[in-house]
Every structure is written in C-alpha cells, then in structure tokens.
Scaffold this motif. Sequence first.
Motif, short mmCIF file in Angstrom:
data_model
loop_
_atom_site.label_atom_id
_atom_site.label_comp_id
_atom_site.label_asym_id
_atom_site.label_seq_id
_atom_site.Cartn_x
_atom_site.Cartn_y
_atom_site.Cartn_z
N THR A 1 0.84 -1.28 -0.02
CA THR A 1 -0.07 -0.04 -0.03
C THR A 1 1.06 1.41 0.04
O THR A 1 0.47 2.34 -0.72
N VAL A 2 2.02 1.20 0.75
CA VAL A 2 2.89 2.45 0.71
C VAL A 2 3.63 2.61 -0.68
O VAL A 2 3.77 3.61 -1.17
N GLY A 3 3.85 1.44 -1.39
CA GLY A 3 4.06 1.39 -2.64
C GLY A 3 3.30 1.91 -3.70
O GLY A 3 3.60 2.59 -4.57
N VAL A 4 1.85 1.52 -3.56
CA VAL A 4 0.98 2.09 -4.52
C VAL A 4 0.97 3.61 -4.25
O VAL A 4 0.80 4.41 -5.33
N GLY A 5 1.03 4.18 -2.99
CA GLY A 5 0.77 5.93 -2.90
C GLY A 5 2.03 6.28 -3.35
O GLY A 5 2.06 7.33 -4.31
N ALA A 6 3.30 5.78 -3.28
CA ALA A 6 4.54 6.00 -3.77
C ALA A 6 4.55 6.00 -5.35
O ALA A 6 5.06 7.31 -6.15
N TYR A 7 4.06 4.92 -6.09
CA TYR A 7 4.02 5.09 -7.47
C TYR A 7 2.95 6.07 -7.98
O TYR A 7 3.51 6.62 -9.07
N VAL A 8 1.79 6.24 -7.48
CA VAL A 8 0.78 7.17 -8.07
C VAL A 8 1.40 8.64 -7.81
O VAL A 8 1.37 9.34 -8.78
N ALA A 9 2.24 8.81 -6.90
CA ALA A 9 2.85 10.23 -6.49
C ALA A 9 3.78 10.44 -7.74
O ALA A 9 3.82 11.45 -8.12
N ALA A 10 4.52 9.44 -7.97
CA ALA A 10 5.59 9.51 -9.02
C ALA A 10 5.15 9.80 -10.49
O ALA A 10 5.58 10.49 -11.33
N VAL A 11 4.09 8.94 -10.67
CA VAL A 11 3.50 9.02 -11.98
C VAL A 11 2.76 10.33 -12.03
O VAL A 11 2.82 11.15 -13.26
N ILE A 12 2.00 10.98 -11.22
CA ILE A 12 1.50 12.43 -11.30
C ILE A 12 2.66 13.25 -11.33
O ILE A 12 2.48 14.15 -12.23
N ALA A 13 3.31 13.30 -10.71
CA ALA A 13 4.85 14.26 -10.73
C ALA A 13 5.36 14.20 -12.14
O ALA A 13 5.64 15.25 -12.58
#
Length: 133
Positions: A62-74
């Motif tokens: 779940t932490v990885g999902v959050g980091a991945y989504v934040a990176a994709v958006i950025a």
Amino acid sequence: MRRFSIPLLAALGIVLLALWFHAGAASFFRITALFGLNVVFLAGLRIVTGLSRLVSLAHFATVGVGAYVAAVIAIHYGTFGWSAVAAGTAAGAMAALVIGLVSARADDHYYAFVTLAASEILTNLFRGLPLTG
C-alpha cells in the motif's frame, strides 16, 4: 524508558548536527525526509501488527501504491508537491481499503497468506506497467 529519552534525543541531535556539517544542506534535508517517511511507515506498521496482532504483509504494497501514484502524477502531469502527495496518499488508502475488505474474514495464517498474495499481485502489476519507464 523515560530516563533514556533525554540522552537518546541528545545523541540524535549530535548525529544530525554531524550529518549537517559532513554531508551539506541538500543531503541533510534528503536524509531527514527519508528518515521521517520511514518513521511514519513504521508507526503505521506498529498499529497494524501491534494492535491487531496480525501479520500484514500488504503494508509495504500500500505504501508502494501511494509512492507509485505520486511519482506518476509528478512525472507525467508535472504536478509536484503536496498535490502529488495527497493523490498518492489517497491511492494508498484506497488500495488498503480494497485489500482490507478482501482479507477481512481471514484468520491468523490465512490473513498473512492473503496479504502476501495482494502484495505480490501489486508488485508484479507495477513492474509491468510502462508508465514510469
């Protein structure tokens, strides 16, 4: 435990001060930010394993999902800062909600197996997506 807190905080302050002088300001802020993220991560893990007495192996996912989504958006949308962090947090919370609803009825060892399977599914899913290159 209380009598050790003041010397422990003093030692932490000395280490951070030495890191400031040794590594420079940019590295200092990067290291302290990573330290803070790990503290938040471990506090959440303590809540999951300490209060529920269950081993959740999907906490990392779940932490990885959050980091991945934040990176994709950025990267793809050029949105940096708090909006990417908020979107990543919301995505991680949604992933945790879905995994929690799926694994809510499992007991002890089966709960660990379900959360391990969810973690592996998410890991393989994000390895195969071409969004971040």
